[in-house]
Design an enzyme around this catalytic site. Structure first.
Site, mmCIF file in Angstrom:
data_model
loop_
_atom_site.group_PDB
_atom_site.id
_atom_site.type_symbol
_atom_site.label_atom_id
_atom_site.label_comp_id
_atom_site.label_asym_id
_atom_site.label_seq_id
_atom_site.Cartn_x
_atom_site.Cartn_y
_atom_site.Cartn_z
ATOM 1 N N PRO A 2 0.817 -1.208 0.000
ATOM 2 C CG PRO A 2 -0.857 -1.596 1.561
ATOM 3 C CD PRO A 2 0.461 -2.125 1.100
ATOM 4 C CD GLU A 3 2.119 3.300 -4.032
ATOM 5 O OE1 GLU A 3 2.787 4.338 -4.110
ATOM 6 O OE2 GLU A 3 2.473 2.229 -4.563
ATOM 7 C CE LYS A 51 5.195 2.969 0.928
ATOM 8 N NZ LYS A 51 5.828 2.049 -0.028
ATOM 9 N NE ARG A 254 9.747 -2.649 -3.267
ATOM 10 C CZ ARG A 254 9.319 -1.765 -2.373
ATOM 11 N NH1 ARG A 254 8.473 -0.824 -2.757
ATOM 12 N NH2 ARG A 254 9.726 -1.806 -1.131
#
Length: 274
Positions: A2-3, A51, A254
């Protein structure tokens, strides 16, 4: 993962459901804190930091959680059926007479003294959605290692807190450079524009989970779902700016996306340290 905007919205939903109310149910399903009982204590607030989620509880305690790739918090009304996943994935339950917050697949869950919060979030750079947001410091942090690829620098939460893989790809596209371009090769005004754009986008998206970085289509109020992002998740689809197929490659363990026509700089190359 999640950002920062997703974490901010999660924190708000938890805050609305829990803050100012006494806990009537508490269950932390991690070995180290399994015997901790928070019932009878009031939840003071739920605050996002980058985060990270900090649930502050009466008595000087903070429940620290991080969603990473798969974690989530769900809020249910009293008596509502829980639908966030099987029971063996539940790591935390916090409830009052009106709502129950259930944490699923939380990879980080720890109870600490509120005065010790800096031990878990003190390393973070300026928070894009926090009261400490400082664009000058964020831009300076990005440039601290001139040979570092832009994508890696944007994801480093020590530089600025809140950017994840989606925004990394989108910001590089909006800056018209590839995520592999060394930050020292950016034009002089780009770092400040990058952090300003990051702040604007996260602010614009923090109130809803349906993230969008593209402007609305002319004469309409919404773009189609596949047009809400410029490049992320759009490998093989035409660039919304020039029509060239979007490409995808790995970067720093990523995946990243870019337009080979619109974005200048090296592509899909390992970092070469001097």
């Amino acid at each position: 993962m999640p950002e920062g905007d997703t974490v901010w919205l999660t924190a708000r939903k938890l805050h609305v459901a829990l803050a100012g109310r006494e806990l009537t149910r508490s269950d932390l399903r991690v070995p180290r804190f399994a015997t901790a009982d928070l019932t009878g204590r009031e939840v003071l607030d739920v605050t996002p930091r980058g985060k990270h989620l900090l649930t502050r509880i009466e008595g000087g305690l903070t429940l620290h959680s991080h969603l990473r790739m798969d974690g989530s918090w769900r809020v249910y009304a009293a008596g509502e059926r829980w639908r966030g996943g099987p029971s063996h994935q539940i790591r935390a339950i916090l409830g009052n007479t009106e709502h129950t917050a259930v944490g699923y697949r939380l990879p980080v869950l720890e109870l600490l003294r509120t005065k010790d919060e800096e031990q878990v979030v003190g390393h973070l750079g300026p928070d894009l959605l926090g009261p400490d947001w400082d664009p000058v410091t964020a831009a300076r942090n990005l440039l601290a290692d001139p040979v570092r690829p832009l994508g890696e620098a944007l994801l480093d939460q020590r530089n600025l807190a809140g950017i994840g893989n989606v925004y990394k790809s989108e910001l590089a596209f909006l800056a018209r450079v590839t995520p592999w371009l060394p930050v020292g090769d950016l034009a002089a005004d780009v770092p400040e524009r990058l952090v300003a754009t990051a702040h604007r986008l996260l602010e614009a998206n923090k109130e809803h989970f349906d993230r969008r970085t593209t402007p609305t289509a002319h004469g309409t109020t919404e773009r189609r779902a596949e047009q809400r992002l410029f490049v992320y998740g759009r490998a093989g689809h035409p660039c919304l700016r020039c029509g060239t197929p979007i490409r995808r490659a790995g970067q720093d363990d990523r995946v990243t996306y870019w337009c080979p026509a619109c974005q200048s700089g090296p592509t899909d190359q390992p970092r070469q340290d001097s």
